[in-house]
Design a protein around this motif. Structure first.
Motif: not given
Length: 898
Positions: A387-392
C-alpha cells in the motif's frame, strides 16, 4: 656432610632431629585448619548478616539459616568440598524483599551470586567488588537503584554481568574495561544515561551486549569495533544519535544487530554486508538513516531479518534473490523507488527467497506494474504490504497462487482493471487462509467477483474509493457490514441492507414486470389465505421463537459498537495510571463505560505493529460465537478514527480483578496483609479450568478453534480465582471438513517456549499444537519455572527438566511456593531435626501422588510428536479424577500431613 662428623653426632641430636621431622607437617596441618576455620566463620557471619537484610521472605526459604546446622546445608548455598567455603549463592525467584547486604563482600570464595527475579531495592553494594573469584553476577529483575558500582570492575574473573530490568541510573562505568574476561553484559531496561564509554572496546572476550531500553545518548564509540568476539549487539530504544561508527561494519563476528528506535542518521556503507559475513538479523527501524540500501545485501546469504521501517532510504530495492534464508523484509515508510516502471523488478528475483514470510513495502515511491511472477513468491508468504505506492496496471491473476497469504494490503495505488477471480482459488484448493484484503483507493473497475464470498476465512475487505459497479454479494464476508468497506465513488448496488446501497436496476425492472400480475397475485392470495389460516398461529410461534433465539445469540455482530470518544473518556485519555498490561499487539487499560456496569478491560491494538489488524480480526472471529465460563467474555468493540485522524481498533472485555496467572506464578500478589501465592488445590483447579476451556474450543464449538497462544499471561483470574482463557489474537478456526490437524494458516509461531516445535518447521496450527502449549503451561504451574529461563538451552528444556526428575526427585523441581505448605513437623522431637526437603518420601503420599500424576499429564501433552500427545478429552477426565481423589483425602488448601 662429613661422614666422620655425622657419625659422631650424639644420640640427643638424633632425637631432636627425629621429632622435628615428624611434627613439622603436623604443625603445618594445624595452621591450615585454623585458617579454614576462620574463613568458615567469616562466611557464616556474612550469610547471617545477609539474612538480616531481608525484610520479607514469603516462601520461608531462609527459615533454616541458623546456627543449628552448617551453612553449607542451607537453602541456596553450595560450598567447595575441600575448604567448605561458599562458592554459589543462588536465591533467584523467591520473592525476597530487602537490600543486598554489603557483608556478601566477605564471601571471598564466591563464584556465582544469583539474586534474579526478587524485589531487592537500594543500591548494589560497593563491597561486592572484593569478590575476586566471582564469575557470574545475576541481579536481573529487581528494583535496584543508584549507579553501577565502579568497584565491580575489580572482579577480574567476571564472565557474566546481568543487571537488566532494574532502576539503575547514571553512566556505564568507564572502568568496565578491567573486566577482560567478561563474555555477557546485560544492562537493558534501566535508566542509564550518558554515552557508551570508549573503554568498552577493550572487552575483547565480550560476545553479547544488551543495553536496550535506556536513555543512552551520543554516538556509539569507534572503539566498539575492537570487540572481535561480539556476536549480539542490542542498543535499541535509546536516545543515541549521529552516525554509526565505521568500525561497526567490520565486526565479522556479529550475527545480530538491533538499533531500532534511536536517532541514527547517515548512510550505510556500500560493502557493509560483505564485511559482516555472519549477519543474520539487522533491525534499523524508526531512525533517520538516508541513502540507498547497500547493493552488497545480495551477498548476505545468512540474512533472516532485515528491518528498515520508518527511515529516509531512497533509490532502488536491490535484487535479493540470493537471500534464500530471508524470512522478514520490512522496508515500509521510506522513499524507495523512483516512480519508474523498473522499481518492482526486484520482485522477479525474490521468487528464490523460499522462506519469506513477511514482505513490507508500504508507503514508499515504488512505481511500475506488478510482475506476473509475483505468484511465484515464497510458499510460506503470510503478509504482503504494498500500500501507499505508485503501482499501476492490473493485479496479476497469478497472485491467487499465494495460497498461504493471510494479509494482502494494496491500498492507495493506481491499480486498474478488474479484481481477479483467481482470489477464489484460495477456497477451491481448500487452503482457507486469506483474512485481510485491502484494495481501497485505486482505479479498479468491473464487478466484485462472486468468488470472494466463498473465502470463508476472509474477515476484512476494503474496496472503497474505486470505480466498481454491479451487485454486491451477500454471503461470506459480505454478510457482515462491519467487515466490509464499500464507500466512495463505487457504483455498487444491492448487498445486505446494513450497507445502505441503492437497489440494483435489474431488480427494479423485475419489480415493474411483476406489477401487471398484481391482480392475479391478489386473487391467489385471497384463496390461499383461507387454506393457510389454520397454520398462521404455528408459523407465528415459530417465528417468535426464532427471533428470541436470535436475540439471545451471543455474536459480536449484535453487540452495540462503542465510540472512540467513550473509550477515551473511560480511561482518562488512556492515562498510564490506567494501563494494566501490554501484549503482543497492543495495550490493555482499565476504565468505566457508561454502557457497562463496573470496571472493564479495554484492549487497544497497536496498528503500527505488523499483523495487528489480523490479530483484531482473529480475536473478533474467535470470540463472536463462543461463550464459556472459562473464557474471557467480550462486551463490545470499537473500530473507529482517533483524534489524530488515525485508524483505531479496540476490544472491551470483562475486567478480571485478580489479574493474570503470570503474576501469581512468578511474582505473587501483594495484599494489605501479606504476599499471596497459589496453593496446590488452587493450581489444580486452574489447570482444570484451562482444560475445560480447551475442551470447549476443540470439541464443543460448532466450528472448532485453535487458540495458538496459551501461556500464563493469557490466563486471567476472576474474583473467585476461576481461570479465564483470553487473548485470541492468534486464534484460528479449524476446518470442519478436512482433518482437524489441518488449518488455514502456516507459520503461526505463538510465543517462544510455548509454541510446539512443529510450528517452527512450517506445520499448520492444530489441536495438538494447543495441547503442547497446555502441557508446557502445566509444567510451569507445577514447577514455577518459565520455559524461557537461561537454564533451558542446548536441547535441555522444561519438558526434560520435569521428565528427568520423576519420580524420585519430585520435590526438587516443584515450585518452592508449594513446599512450605507440604511440610510440617508432627512431634516435639521433630522440632530438633531438620526436615529433608530434597527427599520426596517426606511428602504426604497423596500429595506426592497428585503431583506425580499432574506432572505426567504435562509431559504426555508436551511430547515432541503431535500424534503421541494426549487429547483434551482424556486430559479433562484424568484431571477431574485427580481432583476428586485429592479432595477425598481431606487435603485442604494444599496442606498435608508429613
Amino acid at each position: 656432610m662429613n661422614p666422620t662428623r655425622s657419625a659422631s653426632m650424639s644420640p640427643a641430636c638424633w632425637s631432636i632431629f627425629f621429632w622435628v621431622l615428624h611434627f613439622f607437617p603436623l604443625l603445618i596441618w594445624f595452621q591450615l585448619n585454623a585458617a579454614a576455620a576462620i574463613g568458615n566463620q567469616t562466611d557464616h557471619l556474612a550469610l547471617l548478616k545477609f539474612k538480616e537484610s531481608i525484610s520479607k521472605d514469603p516462601y520461608g526459604i531462609l527459615a533454616f539459616w541458623n546456627s543449628t546446622s552448617h551453612f553449607c546445608t542451607w537453602n541456596g548455598i553450595i560450598c567447595s568440598r575441600r575448604h567448605e567455603r561458599v562458592t554459589v549463592l543462588n536465591l533467584q525467584r523467591y520473592g525476597l524483599h530487602g537490600f543486598i547486604s554489603p557483608h556478601l563482600g566477605n564471601l571471598s570464595f564466591l563464584r556465582i551470586l544469583n539474586l534474579q527475579d526478587n524485589s531487592f531495592n537500594d543500591e548494589i553494594p560497593q563491597e561486592l567488588g572484593r569478590l575476586i573469584r566471582l564469575q557470574e553476577l545475576m541481579l536481573t529483575n529487581n528494583t535496584l537503584a543508584g549507579n553501577i558500582p565502579t568497584n565491580l570492575t575489580s572482579c577480574s574473573q567476571l564472565k557474566g554481568l546481568y543487571l537488566e530490568r532494574n532502576n539503575l541510573t547514571g553512566k556505564i562505568p568507564r572502568e568496565i574495561d578491567s573486566l577482560r574476561k567478561l563474555e555477557r553484559l546485560f544492562l537493558s531496561t534501566n535508566m542509564l544515561t550518558g554515552q557508551i564509554p570508549t573503554s568498552i572496546g577493550n572487552l575483547s572476550s565480550l560476545s553479547t551486549l544488551h543495553a536496550q531500553e535506556n536513555s543512552l545518548e551520543g554516538s556509539p564509540p569507534e572503539e566498539i569495533g575492537h570487540m572481535k568476539n561480539l556476536t549480539i549487539l542490542n542498543i535499541s530504544v535509546n536516545k543515541l544519535s549521529g552516525k554509526l561508527p565505521s568500525s561497526l561494519y567490520n565486526m565479522s563476528s556479529l550475527t545480530k544487530i538491533y538499533l531500532t528506535s534511536n536517532q541514527f542518521r547517515g548512510s550505510l556503507p556500500a560493502n557493509m554486508f560483505v564485511t559482516l559475513p555472519s549477519l543474520q538479523q539487522f533491525a534499523m527501524a524508526y531512525n533517520q538513516m538516508s541513502g540507498p540500501i547497500p547493493t552488497s545485501v545480495t551477498n548476505a546469504s545468512k540474512l533472516i531479518l532485515l528491518d528498515f521501517v520508518d527511515n529516509h532510504l531512497v533509490g532502488q530495492v536491490p535484487s535479493l534473490g540470493n537471500l534464500k534464508d530471508l524470512q522478514i523484509l520490512n522496508l515500509a515508510e521510506n522513499s524507495l523507488g523512483s516512480n519508474s516502471n523498473k522499481d518492482l523488478e526486484f520482485l522477479k528475483l525474490m521468487t528464490n527467497c523460499s522462506k519469506l514470510r513477511i514482505l513490507g513495502l508500504t508507503l514508499n515511491s515504488l512505481g511500475g506494474s506488478l510482475p506476473n511472477s509475483i505468484g511465484n513468491l515464497s510458499t510460506q508468504l503470510e503478509s504482503l504490504y504494498l500500500g501507499g505506492n505508485q503501482i499501476y496496471g492490473e493485479i496479476p491473476a497469478t497472485i491467487g497462487n499465494l495460497v498461504h497469504l493471510d494479509l494482502l494490503a494494496m491500498e492507495s495505488n493506481h491499480l486498474s482493471g478488474i479484481i481477479p477471480t483467481s482470489f477464489g482459488k484460495l477456497h477451491k484448493i481448500e487452503l482457507l487462509s486469506l483474512q485481510f484484503l485491502d484494495l481501497s483507493q485505486n482505479n479498479l473497475s468491473g464487478s466484485i467477483p462472486q468468488a470472494l464470498q466463498g473465502i470463508s476465512t476472509l474477515e476484512y475487505l476494503n474496496i472503497s474509493f474505486n470505480m466498481l459497479d454491479g451487485e454486491v454479494p451477500t454471503k461470506g464476508v459480505f454478510a457482515n457490514a462491519s467487515a466490509v468497506a464499500v464507500i466512495g465513488k463505487n457504483k455498487l448496488c444491492g448487498g445486505i441492507s446494513e450497507l445502505q446501497l441503492p437497489p440494483c436496476p435489474m431488480k427494479a425492472t423485475k419489480k415493474k414486470k411483476r406489477q401487471h400480475h398484481k391482480l392475479v397475485v391478489v386473487i391467489i392470495c385471497v384463496v390461499v389465505f383461507l387454506l393457510l389460516l389454520s397454520s398462521i398461529l404455528t408459523i407465528y410461534c415459530l417465528r417468535k421463537r426464532n427471533r428470541k433465539s436470535t436475540s439471545n445469540s451471543p455474536t459480536i455482530d449484535l453487540l452495540s459498537k462503542v465510540s472512540y470518544q467513550s473509550l477515551y473518556q473511560a480511561t482518562d485519555g488512556f492515562s498510564p495510571s490506567n494501563l494494566i498490561g501490554t501484549g503482543g499487539f497492543g495495550s490493555v487499560y482499565k476504565g468505566r463505560l457508561e454502557s457497562e456496569e463496573g470496571v472493564v478491560a479495554i484492549k487497544v491494538l497497536n496498528l503500527r505493529r505488523t499483523g495487528a489488524d489480523k490479530s483484531f480480526i482473529a480475536e473478533c472471529n474467535a470470540l463472536r460465537n463462543i461463550r464459556h465460563r472459562n473464557l474471557v467474555k467480550i462486551l463490545t468493540c470499537c473500530s473507529s478514527i482517533d483524534y489524530k485522524g488515525q485508524t483505531f481498533k479496540a476490544l472491551v472485555f470483562e475486567y478480571m480483578t485478580n489479574g493474570c496467572l503470570e503474576n501469581w506464578l512468578h511474582h505473587g500478589i501483594e495484599t494489605a496483609e501479606h504476599q499471596r501465592t497459589l496453593d496446590l488445590r488452587q493450581r489444580l483447579t486452574i489447570v482444570i479450568d484451562i482444560a475445560s476451556a480447551l475442551h470447549y474450543l476443540h470439541i464443543e464449538c460448532k466450528q472448532p478453534i485453535a487458540h495458538c497462544d496459551l501461556k500464563p499471561s493469557n490466563i486471567l483470574l476472576d474474583d473467585d480465582l476461576v481461570a479465564r482463557v483470553g487473548d485470541f489474537g492468534l486464534a484460528r478456526l479449524l476446518s470442519t471438513i478436512t482433518s482437524l490437524s489441518n488449518t488455514s494458516t502456516i507459520g503461526i509461531k505463538g510465543t517462544i517456549g510455548y509454541a510446539p516445535p512443529e510450528y517452527g518447521m512450517g506445520s499448520e496450527v492444530s489441536r495438538e499444537g494447543d495441547m503442547y502449549s497446555f502441557g508446557i503451561l502445566m509444567s510451569e504451574i507445577l514447577t514455577g519455572r518459565r520455559p524461557t529461563e537461561e537454564m533451558f538451552k542446548e536441547g535441555y528444556n522444561l519438558h526434560n527438566h520435569v521428565r528427568t526428575a520423576l519420580p524420585d526427585n519430585l520435590s526438587q523441581i516443584i515450585d518452592p511456593a508449594l513446599l512450605p505448605r507440604e511440610f510440617q513437623q508432627t512431634t516435639t522431637a521433630a522440632t530438633e531435626a531438620e526436615i529433608d526437603l530434597e527427599n520426596p518420601t517426606h511428602l504426604h503420599p497423596n500429595v506426592n501422588k497428585c503431583l506425580l500424576s499432574l506432572c505426567r499429564i504435562g509431559l504426555a501433552c508436551s511430547v515432541e510428536s503431535p500424534n503421541e500427545r494426549m487429547n483434551v478429552v482424556d486430559v479433562t477426565k484424568e484431571l477431574n479424577l485427580i481432583k476428586k481423589a485429592f479432595l477425598a483425602d481431606g487435603i485442604n488448601g494444599g496442606r498435608a500431613r508429613i
